[in-house]
Design a protein around this motif. Sequence first.
Motif, PDB file in Angstrom:
ATOM      1  N   THR A   1       0.835  -1.201   0.000  1.00 11.10           N
ATOM      2  CA  THR A   1       0.000   0.000   0.000  1.00 11.10           C
ATOM      3  C   THR A   1       0.870   1.252   0.000  1.00 11.10           C
ATOM      4  O   THR A   1       0.559   2.239  -0.672  1.00 11.10           O
ATOM      5  N   ILE A   2       1.963   1.211   0.731  1.00 12.16           N
ATOM      6  CA  ILE A   2       2.832   2.393   0.864  1.00 12.16           C
ATOM      7  C   ILE A   2       3.600   2.677  -0.423  1.00 12.16           C
ATOM      8  O   ILE A   2       3.776   3.846  -0.789  1.00 12.16           O
ATOM      9  N   ILE A   3       4.045   1.644  -1.125  1.00 12.07           N
ATOM     10  CA  ILE A   3       4.853   1.849  -2.343  1.00 12.07           C
ATOM     11  C   ILE A   3       4.136   2.726  -3.367  1.00 12.07           C
ATOM     12  O   ILE A   3       4.675   3.756  -3.783  1.00 12.07           O
ATOM     13  N   PRO A   4       2.915   2.391  -3.804  1.00 10.89           N
ATOM     14  CA  PRO A   4       2.249   3.276  -4.772  1.00 10.89           C
ATOM     15  C   PRO A   4       1.933   4.655  -4.194  1.00 10.89           C
ATOM     16  O   PRO A   4       1.979   5.658  -4.912  1.00 10.89           O
ATOM     17  N   LEU A   5       1.630   4.698  -2.895  1.00  7.18           N
ATOM     18  CA  LEU A   5       1.344   5.984  -2.268  1.00  7.18           C
ATOM     19  C   LEU A   5       2.553   6.917  -2.346  1.00  7.18           C
ATOM     20  O   LEU A   5       2.422   8.086  -2.714  1.00  7.18           O
ATOM     21  N   VAL A   6       3.729   6.404  -2.045  1.00  7.27           N
ATOM     22  CA  VAL A   6       4.960   7.204  -2.116  1.00  7.27           C
ATOM     23  C   VAL A   6       5.231   7.646  -3.551  1.00  7.27           C
ATOM     24  O   VAL A   6       5.583   8.801  -3.806  1.00  7.27           O
ATOM     25  N   VAL A   7       5.041   6.726  -4.498  1.00  7.45           N
ATOM     26  CA  VAL A   7       5.283   7.063  -5.911  1.00  7.45           C
ATOM     27  C   VAL A   7       4.349   8.177  -6.376  1.00  7.45           C
ATOM     28  O   VAL A   7       4.778   9.130  -7.030  1.00  7.45           O
ATOM     29  N   VAL A   8       3.081   8.103  -5.985  1.00  2.53           N
ATOM     30  CA  VAL A   8       2.106   9.117  -6.416  1.00  2.53           C
ATOM     31  C   VAL A   8       2.328  10.448  -5.699  1.00  2.53           C
ATOM     32  O   VAL A   8       2.356  11.506  -6.335  1.00  2.53           O
ATOM     33  N   LEU A   9       2.479  10.412  -4.384  1.00  2.00           N
ATOM     34  CA  LEU A   9       2.602  11.665  -3.629  1.00  2.00           C
ATOM     35  C   LEU A   9       3.882  12.427  -3.942  1.00  2.00           C
ATOM     36  O   LEU A   9       3.904  13.660  -3.876  1.00  2.00           O
ATOM     37  N   ASN A  10       4.955  11.725  -4.275  1.00  2.00           N
ATOM     38  CA  ASN A  10       6.223  12.387  -4.571  1.00  2.00           C
ATOM     39  C   ASN A  10       6.457  12.579  -6.058  1.00  2.00           C
ATOM     40  O   ASN A  10       7.507  13.080  -6.452  1.00  2.00           O
ATOM     41  N   ASP A  11       5.495  12.184  -6.870  1.00  2.00           N
ATOM     42  CA  ASP A  11       5.577  12.346  -8.335  1.00  2.00           C
ATOM     43  C   ASP A  11       6.916  11.803  -8.862  1.00  2.00           C
ATOM     44  O   ASP A  11       7.640  12.485  -9.582  1.00  2.00           O
ATOM     45  N   LEU A  12       7.237  10.552  -8.478  1.00  2.00           N
ATOM     46  CA  LEU A  12       8.528   9.966  -8.814  1.00  2.00           C
ATOM     47  C   LEU A  12       8.623   9.477 -10.255  1.00  2.00           C
ATOM     48  O   LEU A  12       9.717   9.445 -10.813  1.00  2.00           O
ATOM     49  N   LEU A  13       7.505   9.075 -10.846  1.00  2.00           N
ATOM     50  CA  LEU A  13       7.517   8.522 -12.203  1.00  2.00           C
ATOM     51  C   LEU A  13       6.560   9.293 -13.092  1.00  2.00           C
ATOM     52  O   LEU A  13       5.701  10.043 -12.613  1.00  2.00           O
ATOM     53  N   ASN A  14       6.714   9.073 -14.394  1.00  2.00           N
ATOM     54  CA  ASN A  14       5.748   9.675 -15.314  1.00  2.00           C
ATOM     55  C   ASN A  14       4.414   8.928 -15.182  1.00  2.00           C
ATOM     56  O   ASN A  14       4.289   7.973 -14.421  1.00  2.00           O
ATOM     57  N   ARG A  15       3.419   9.341 -15.943  1.00  2.00           N
ATOM     58  CA  ARG A  15       2.072   8.779 -15.825  1.00  2.00           C
ATOM     59  C   ARG A  15       2.057   7.270 -16.080  1.00  2.00           C
ATOM     60  O   ARG A  15       1.441   6.517 -15.334  1.00  2.00           O
ATOM     61  N   THR A  16       2.748   6.833 -17.122  1.00  2.00           N
ATOM     62  CA  THR A  16       2.764   5.405 -17.459  1.00  2.00           C
ATOM     63  C   THR A  16       3.465   4.597 -16.368  1.00  2.00           C
ATOM     64  O   THR A  16       2.960   3.551 -15.950  1.00  2.00           O
ATOM     65  N   GLY A  17       4.585   5.055 -15.900  1.00  2.00           N
ATOM     66  CA  GLY A  17       5.311   4.360 -14.838  1.00  2.00           C
ATOM     67  C   GLY A  17       4.503   4.278 -13.553  1.00  2.00           C
ATOM     68  O   GLY A  17       4.500   3.245 -12.876  1.00  2.00           O
TER      69      GLY A  17
ATOM     70  N   MET B   1       1.227   4.291 -13.319  1.00  2.00           N
ATOM     71  CA  MET B   1       0.148   3.320 -13.529  1.00  2.00           C
ATOM     72  C   MET B   1       0.664   1.889 -13.430  1.00  2.00           C
ATOM     73  O   MET B   1      -0.002   1.026 -12.865  1.00  2.00           O
ATOM     74  N   VAL B   2       1.850   1.638 -13.958  1.00  2.00           N
ATOM     75  CA  VAL B   2       2.439   0.294 -13.871  1.00  2.00           C
ATOM     76  C   VAL B   2       2.702  -0.070 -12.412  1.00  2.00           C
ATOM     77  O   VAL B   2       2.398  -1.198 -11.983  1.00  2.00           O
ATOM     78  N   VAL B   3       3.236   0.862 -11.636  1.00  2.00           N
ATOM     79  CA  VAL B   3       3.500   0.602 -10.218  1.00  2.00           C
ATOM     80  C   VAL B   3       2.191   0.346  -9.468  1.00  2.00           C
ATOM     81  O   VAL B   3       2.094  -0.599  -8.670  1.00  2.00           O
ATOM     82  N   ILE B   4       1.186   1.151  -9.717  1.00  2.00           N
ATOM     83  CA  ILE B   4      -0.107   0.979  -9.038  1.00  2.00           C
ATOM     84  C   ILE B   4      -0.732  -0.364  -9.396  1.00  2.00           C
ATOM     85  O   ILE B   4      -1.178  -1.106  -8.517  1.00  2.00           O
ATOM     86  N   LEU B   5      -0.770  -0.701 -10.680  1.00  2.00           N
ATOM     87  CA  LEU B   5      -1.382  -1.965 -11.103  1.00  2.00           C
ATOM     88  C   LEU B   5      -0.572  -3.169 -10.624  1.00  2.00           C
ATOM     89  O   LEU B   5      -1.149  -4.187 -10.226  1.00  2.00           O
ATOM     90  N   GLY B   6       0.747  -3.055 -10.654  1.00  2.00           N
ATOM     91  CA  GLY B   6       1.587  -4.146 -10.161  1.00  2.00           C
ATOM     92  C   GLY B   6       1.396  -4.378  -8.667  1.00  2.00           C
ATOM     93  O   GLY B   6       1.271  -5.513  -8.207  1.00  2.00           O
ATOM     94  N   ALA B   7       1.362  -3.287  -7.903  1.00  2.00           N
ATOM     95  CA  ALA B   7       1.147  -3.407  -6.462  1.00  2.00           C
ATOM     96  C   ALA B   7      -0.248  -3.954  -6.167  1.00  2.00           C
ATOM     97  O   ALA B   7      -0.419  -4.747  -5.235  1.00  2.00           O
ATOM     98  N   ALA B   8      -1.229  -3.562  -6.968  1.00  2.00           N
ATOM     99  CA  ALA B   8      -2.592  -4.074  -6.774  1.00  2.00           C
ATOM    100  C   ALA B   8      -2.649  -5.575  -7.037  1.00  2.00           C
ATOM    101  O   ALA B   8      -3.294  -6.317  -6.289  1.00  2.00           O
ATOM    102  N   ALA B   9      -1.988  -6.034  -8.083  1.00  2.00           N
ATOM    103  CA  ALA B   9      -1.974  -7.469  -8.394  1.00  2.00           C
ATOM    104  C   ALA B   9      -1.278  -8.250  -7.279  1.00  2.00           C
ATOM    105  O   ALA B   9      -1.761  -9.307  -6.845  1.00  2.00           O
ATOM    106  N   LEU B  10      -0.155  -7.731  -6.792  1.00  2.00           N
ATOM    107  CA  LEU B  10       0.544  -8.397  -5.689  1.00  2.00           C
ATOM    108  C   LEU B  10      -0.292  -8.372  -4.405  1.00  2.00           C
ATOM    109  O   LEU B  10      -0.332  -9.355  -3.657  1.00  2.00           O
ATOM    110  N   GLN B  11      -0.967  -7.273  -4.166  1.00  2.00           N
ATOM    111  CA  GLN B  11      -1.842  -7.154  -3.001  1.00  2.00           C
ATOM    112  C   GLN B  11      -2.965  -8.197  -3.068  1.00  2.00           C
ATOM    113  O   GLN B  11      -3.313  -8.835  -2.066  1.00  2.00           O
ATOM    114  N   PHE B  12      -3.500  -8.389  -4.261  1.00  2.00           N
ATOM    115  CA  PHE B  12      -4.540  -9.398  -4.484  1.00  2.00           C
ATOM    116  C   PHE B  12      -4.020 -10.787  -4.122  1.00  2.00           C
ATOM    117  O   PHE B  12      -4.695 -11.556  -3.431  1.00  2.00           O
TER     118      PHE B  12
END
Length: 109
Positions: A32-48, A50-61
């Motif tokens: 949960t924290i990994i995508p939150l940090v990526v989004v709040l700190n604007d670490l990657l572009n939009r595509t990156g 989204m990949v981090v969010i979807l990857g973390a969601a799949a692993l969370q599942f």
Amino acid sequence: MAEHNTHDSHGHEQHGSLKSYVIGFILSIVLTIIPLVVVLNDLLNRTGTMVVILGAAALQFMVQLFFFMHIRETGKPRWNVMALIFGLLMMMTIVIGSIWIMLNNAVAH
């Protein structure tokens, strides 16, 4: 708590150990924290992002299924996995079909 996931003398199925619940909880927090940090700190572009969010969601599942829903701990885990795959296939069919219908029925101005 039971160290192994076996049936007790009365035939009732025991669930995971405290250790497995703690591991699952920690993995859930980290995933949960990994995508939150990526989004709040604007670490990657939009595509990156989204990949981090979807990857973390799949692993969370997967963490939820294996550590909390005990998908592989029954006598016949193959049936649970087959039912899960069928449900995911149906869900994907509905979602992708709905998106396809909405995109192809859009009225162009």
